[in-house]
Design a protein around this motif. Sequence first.
Motif, PDB file in Angstrom:
ATOM      1  N   GLU A 139       0.821  -1.204   0.000  1.00 18.93           N
ATOM      2  CA  GLU A 139       0.000   0.000   0.000  1.00 18.93           C
ATOM      3  C   GLU A 139       0.861   1.262   0.000  1.00 18.93           C
ATOM      4  OE1 GLU A 139      -2.378  -3.358   1.609  1.00 18.93           O
ATOM      5  OE2 GLU A 139      -0.346  -2.607   1.917  1.00 18.93           O
ATOM      6  N   LEU A 140       1.988   1.213   0.714  1.00 21.31           N
ATOM      7  CA  LEU A 140       2.901   2.355   0.738  1.00 21.31           C
ATOM      8  C   LEU A 140       3.585   2.520  -0.614  1.00 21.31           C
ATOM      9  CD1 LEU A 140       4.347   4.644   2.209  1.00 21.31           C
ATOM     10  CD2 LEU A 140       5.996   2.959   3.082  1.00 21.31           C
ATOM     11  N   VAL A 141       3.961   1.423  -1.238  1.00 18.67           N
ATOM     12  CA  VAL A 141       4.584   1.485  -2.570  1.00 18.67           C
ATOM     13  C   VAL A 141       3.628   2.125  -3.572  1.00 18.67           C
ATOM     14  CG1 VAL A 141       5.498   0.123  -4.484  1.00 18.67           C
ATOM     15  CG2 VAL A 141       6.080  -0.502  -2.133  1.00 18.67           C
ATOM     16  N   ARG A 142       2.360   1.745  -3.501  1.00 19.43           N
ATOM     17  CA  ARG A 142       1.371   2.341  -4.413  1.00 19.43           C
ATOM     18  C   ARG A 142       1.242   3.840  -4.161  1.00 19.43           C
ATOM     19  NH1 ARG A 142      -1.398  -2.723  -3.843  1.00 19.43           N
ATOM     20  NH2 ARG A 142      -2.622  -1.964  -2.068  1.00 19.43           N
ATOM     21  N   ALA A 143       1.331   4.248  -2.888  1.00 15.42           N
ATOM     22  CA  ALA A 143       1.242   5.671  -2.558  1.00 15.42           C
ATOM     23  C   ALA A 143       2.424   6.438  -3.147  1.00 15.42           C
ATOM     24  CB  ALA A 143       1.186   5.857  -1.040  1.00 15.42           C
ATOM     25  N   VAL A 144       3.603   5.830  -3.152  1.00 20.05           N
ATOM     26  CA  VAL A 144       4.779   6.478  -3.751  1.00 20.05           C
ATOM     27  C   VAL A 144       4.594   6.593  -5.255  1.00 20.05           C
ATOM     28  CG1 VAL A 144       7.282   6.366  -4.077  1.00 20.05           C
ATOM     29  CG2 VAL A 144       6.279   5.557  -1.946  1.00 20.05           C
ATOM     30  N   ARG A 145       4.132   5.529  -5.881  1.00 17.55           N
ATOM     31  CA  ARG A 145       3.951   5.528  -7.335  1.00 17.55           C
ATOM     32  C   ARG A 145       2.921   6.571  -7.768  1.00 17.55           C
ATOM     33  NH1 ARG A 145       6.465   1.067  -9.527  1.00 17.55           N
ATOM     34  NH2 ARG A 145       6.759  -0.744  -8.178  1.00 17.55           N
ATOM     35  N   SER A 146       1.889   6.761  -6.952  1.00 15.37           N
ATOM     36  CA  SER A 146       0.833   7.704  -7.301  1.00 15.37           C
ATOM     37  C   SER A 146       1.170   9.138  -6.933  1.00 15.37           C
ATOM     38  CB  SER A 146      -0.474   7.299  -6.622  1.00 15.37           C
ATOM     39  OG  SER A 146      -0.359   7.416  -5.209  1.00 15.37           O
TER      40      SER A 146
END
Length: 288
Positions: free
Chosen positions: A171-178
Amino acid sequence: MIVTMTIQINEELRTYIDPLSAEEYEALEHSLLAEGCRDALVLWGDVLVDGHNRYALCTKHGIEFKTIQNTRFTSMDDVRLWMIENHLGRRSVSDFQRGVLALRKKEILQQRQQALQARQAQQAETDQASDGPAPAQPVVIPNRQALARAARLSSNTLGQIEKIHKAAAPELVRAVRSGDISINAAAAVAAMPAEQQVAAAAEGRKALRELARQAREAKAQAKSPAGDDASNVAEGAEAEPPIEAIEDYPAEVARLRRLVASLTEERDGLKKKVMHLTVALAEARNDK
């Protein structure tokens, strides 16, 4: 007679690079419809290596395209390394994605080195003859600074991405990507328990910034029992590493220049939107 070949889609290769955003995909579609497919799709045998989005859109709209074979590939690792190098040179790839690709390159080379060492050890045990096969070329693994330079990142930024890569919840990785959280802040958050990362990511940017602040304070307090450093961390701030900690100044300068260029482009785009809205509003008033 025209011979047509069936192009195979390997799902691992198709998803090896982050997908285009909806806006980027739409822009590519408009470009293909207006100008055709100018760049050849890269194949390994009948497997598509580069051009998955173009292939999908050309197939959808009946647009002609060309293909080219890369005869240098001997394994899937060769294909992956080629894809990494190819995308590291593209401007549209984000800093985070370039860092992830650089780390994947390092992992592939490390695996190759381990496999080579294992083969050499086995050869030494089974072949004691004086004239054995010529030794294989050693695998050169770039250090962090060389990897960062190839990815057009600072060594510090690559180190932060490596922390995220190893410890961050999906979930944190997705937040970085977005773009909901910066690489710097995400690296701090990645040190926190996974359940806290997930909860903050679910709540959004404000919660992520708050958790990053807490992570920095905890780190500062661990270094200084008196907590003097922690008091200097502003709430919600996403502090950059201190100047003396930057190992590769040219890469850091290049990163900052790209950031300025990106922000300038975003600003100009917003100005155009405001101008168009102003004109539309004026026209609407005149119609009344």
